[in-house]
Design a protein around this motif. Structure first.
Motif, mmCIF file in Angstrom:
data_model
loop_
_atom_site.group_PDB
_atom_site.id
_atom_site.type_symbol
_atom_site.label_atom_id
_atom_site.label_comp_id
_atom_site.label_asym_id
_atom_site.label_seq_id
_atom_site.Cartn_x
_atom_site.Cartn_y
_atom_site.Cartn_z
ATOM 1 N N GLU A 73 -3.997 -67.072 29.835
ATOM 2 C CA GLU A 73 -4.869 -67.035 28.659
ATOM 3 C C GLU A 73 -5.178 -68.425 28.117
ATOM 4 N N CYS A 74 -4.213 -69.323 28.176
ATOM 5 C CA CYS A 74 -4.504 -70.686 27.713
ATOM 6 C C CYS A 74 -5.535 -71.357 28.612
ATOM 7 N N GLU A 75 -5.442 -71.118 29.914
ATOM 8 C CA GLU A 75 -6.429 -71.691 30.837
ATOM 9 C C GLU A 75 -7.808 -71.063 30.605
ATOM 10 N N ALA A 76 -7.834 -69.733 30.405
ATOM 11 C CA ALA A 76 -9.106 -69.058 30.147
ATOM 12 C C ALA A 76 -9.729 -69.543 28.845
ATOM 13 N N LEU A 77 -8.906 -69.768 27.828
ATOM 14 C CA LEU A 77 -9.412 -70.251 26.551
ATOM 15 C C LEU A 77 -9.974 -71.662 26.685
ATOM 16 N N ARG A 78 -9.261 -72.522 27.372
ATOM 17 C CA ARG A 78 -9.747 -73.887 27.581
ATOM 18 C C ARG A 78 -11.087 -73.882 28.320
ATOM 19 N N ASP A 79 -11.203 -73.021 29.314
ATOM 20 C CA ASP A 79 -12.447 -72.944 30.078
ATOM 21 C C ASP A 79 -13.588 -72.414 29.213
ATOM 22 N N SER A 80 -13.278 -71.438 28.363
ATOM 23 C CA SER A 80 -14.277 -70.896 27.439
ATOM 24 C C SER A 80 -14.780 -71.972 26.478
ATOM 25 N N ILE A 81 -13.850 -72.741 25.938
ATOM 26 C CA ILE A 81 -14.212 -73.789 24.992
ATOM 27 C C ILE A 81 -15.073 -74.853 25.668
ATOM 28 N N ALA A 82 -14.764 -75.133 26.924
ATOM 29 C CA ALA A 82 -15.514 -76.156 27.662
ATOM 30 C C ALA A 82 -16.903 -75.679 28.063
ATOM 31 N N HIS A 83 -17.057 -74.387 28.338
ATOM 32 C CA HIS A 83 -18.316 -73.905 28.903
ATOM 33 C C HIS A 83 -19.051 -72.870 28.050
ATOM 34 N N GLY A 84 -18.410 -72.372 26.988
ATOM 35 C CA GLY A 84 -19.055 -71.362 26.166
ATOM 36 C C GLY A 84 -20.325 -71.886 25.511
ATOM 37 N N ASP A 85 -21.373 -71.065 25.496
ATOM 38 C CA ASP A 85 -22.652 -71.466 24.919
ATOM 39 C C ASP A 85 -22.824 -70.874 23.522
ATOM 40 N N ASP A 86 -24.052 -70.930 23.005
ATOM 41 C CA ASP A 86 -24.311 -70.394 21.671
ATOM 42 C C ASP A 86 -24.002 -68.902 21.597
ATOM 43 N N ALA A 87 -24.325 -68.183 22.670
ATOM 44 C CA ALA A 87 -24.063 -66.736 22.685
ATOM 45 C C ALA A 87 -22.566 -66.464 22.618
ATOM 46 N N TRP A 88 -21.774 -67.307 23.282
ATOM 47 C CA TRP A 88 -20.314 -67.155 23.211
ATOM 48 C C TRP A 88 -19.836 -67.378 21.780
ATOM 49 N N GLU A 89 -20.296 -68.428 21.142
ATOM 50 C CA GLU A 89 -19.898 -68.687 19.753
ATOM 51 C C GLU A 89 -20.268 -67.521 18.856
ATOM 52 N N ALA A 90 -21.498 -67.005 19.025
ATOM 53 C CA ALA A 90 -21.942 -65.880 18.198
ATOM 54 C C ALA A 90 -21.076 -64.650 18.438
ATOM 55 N N GLY A 91 -20.669 -64.445 19.684
ATOM 56 C CA GLY A 91 -19.812 -63.300 19.998
ATOM 57 C C GLY A 91 -18.451 -63.403 19.346
ATOM 58 N N VAL A 92 -17.880 -64.612 19.336
ATOM 59 C CA VAL A 92 -16.577 -64.828 18.691
ATOM 60 C C VAL A 92 -16.675 -64.572 17.195
#
Length: 235
Positions: free
Chosen positions: A96-115
């Motif tokens: 989960e820490c690796e997945a979170l780091r990858d999300s933070i590095a590559h997440g776009d506007d849609a990812w932010e809106a989803g969170v």
């Protein structure tokens, strides 16, 4: 849980997948106690399906560690143990820490809106429930799951996202069982809000540390309840 798949569910996914998800959900929600014998003939009646998709579902759940196979004796719900929690937490922290780091590095506007949307949805049900019990509320649990998975939705690895999904439900099984046996609830709203804030601020190091603490607190609580010794901070 419904005894047979609805028309909408049947049209949305294959029967085998529907049976698997319904059985996985029932185990996570502790509708079967740990160690309970899972009889194929009884599950076929409960799920309104033939034995083939039920056996397929049980074998998938066995591969994920939620069910145990017994040589020539069928299947049982996996036991919940302090050793199992420790092992699960170790793997969750890696994945989960690796997945979170990858999300933070590559997440776009849609990812932010989803969170943000998932956090808001979770906050709404928490306000509705007030000081009442949350951990065994199915609506809260669904929104809690959605929030955590939204944090990893920006991860570019499909394998990591799949592992997170399975590991979260294995941890949820422990959490739901613990909630049935502990004396006082744990309030996690502030932890979720802080986790959301640092993730959206793209601070991968701080987000990973908060996630580690979040998972560790859950592990401490589960282990304490399993050992019959609730920690002071949840009393």
């Amino acid at each position: 849980m419904k005894s047979a798949p609805s028309a909408a569910a049947a049209s949305a996914e294959p029967l085998a997948e529907h049976v698997y998800r319904e059985l996985r959900k029932a185990i996570v929600r502790c509708e079967f106690e740990p160690g309970t014998r899972l009889r194929v003939e009884e599950l076929t009646r409960r799920l309104g399906a033939s034995s083939s998709p039920v056996r397929e579902a049980l074998n998938r759940l066995a591969e994920q560690g939620m069910v145990r196979t017994l040589e020539n004796r069928g299947f049982r719900v996996a036991q919940l143990t302090a050793e199992g929690v420790e092992d699960l937490v170790r793997v969750r922290l890696l994945v989960e820490c690796e997945a979170l780091r990858d999300s933070i590095a590559h997440g776009d506007d849609a990812w932010e809106a989803g969170v943000v949307a998932a956090a808001h949805s979770l906050g709404l049900v928490e306000r509705r429930l007030g000081e009442g019990p949350r951990a065994l509320d199915d609506d809260w649990s669904a929104r809690h799951r959605a929030f955590h998975l939204s944090l990893y939705a920006g991860c570019t690895s499909e394998i990591l996202r799949g592992l997170v999904d399975v590991l979260f439900d294995r941890a949820e099984h422990y959490r739901r069982w613990t909630a049935k046996h502990r004396q006082a609830p744990r309030r996690k709203h502030d932890e979720h809000q802080k986790l959301m804030a640092v993730a959206l601020a793209r601070d991968a190091d701080k987000a990973s540390e908060l996630l580690r603490r979040h998972i560790a607190r859950t592990s401490q609580l589960v282990t304490s309840v399993l050992n019959g010794d609730p920690p002071e901070w949840v009393q």
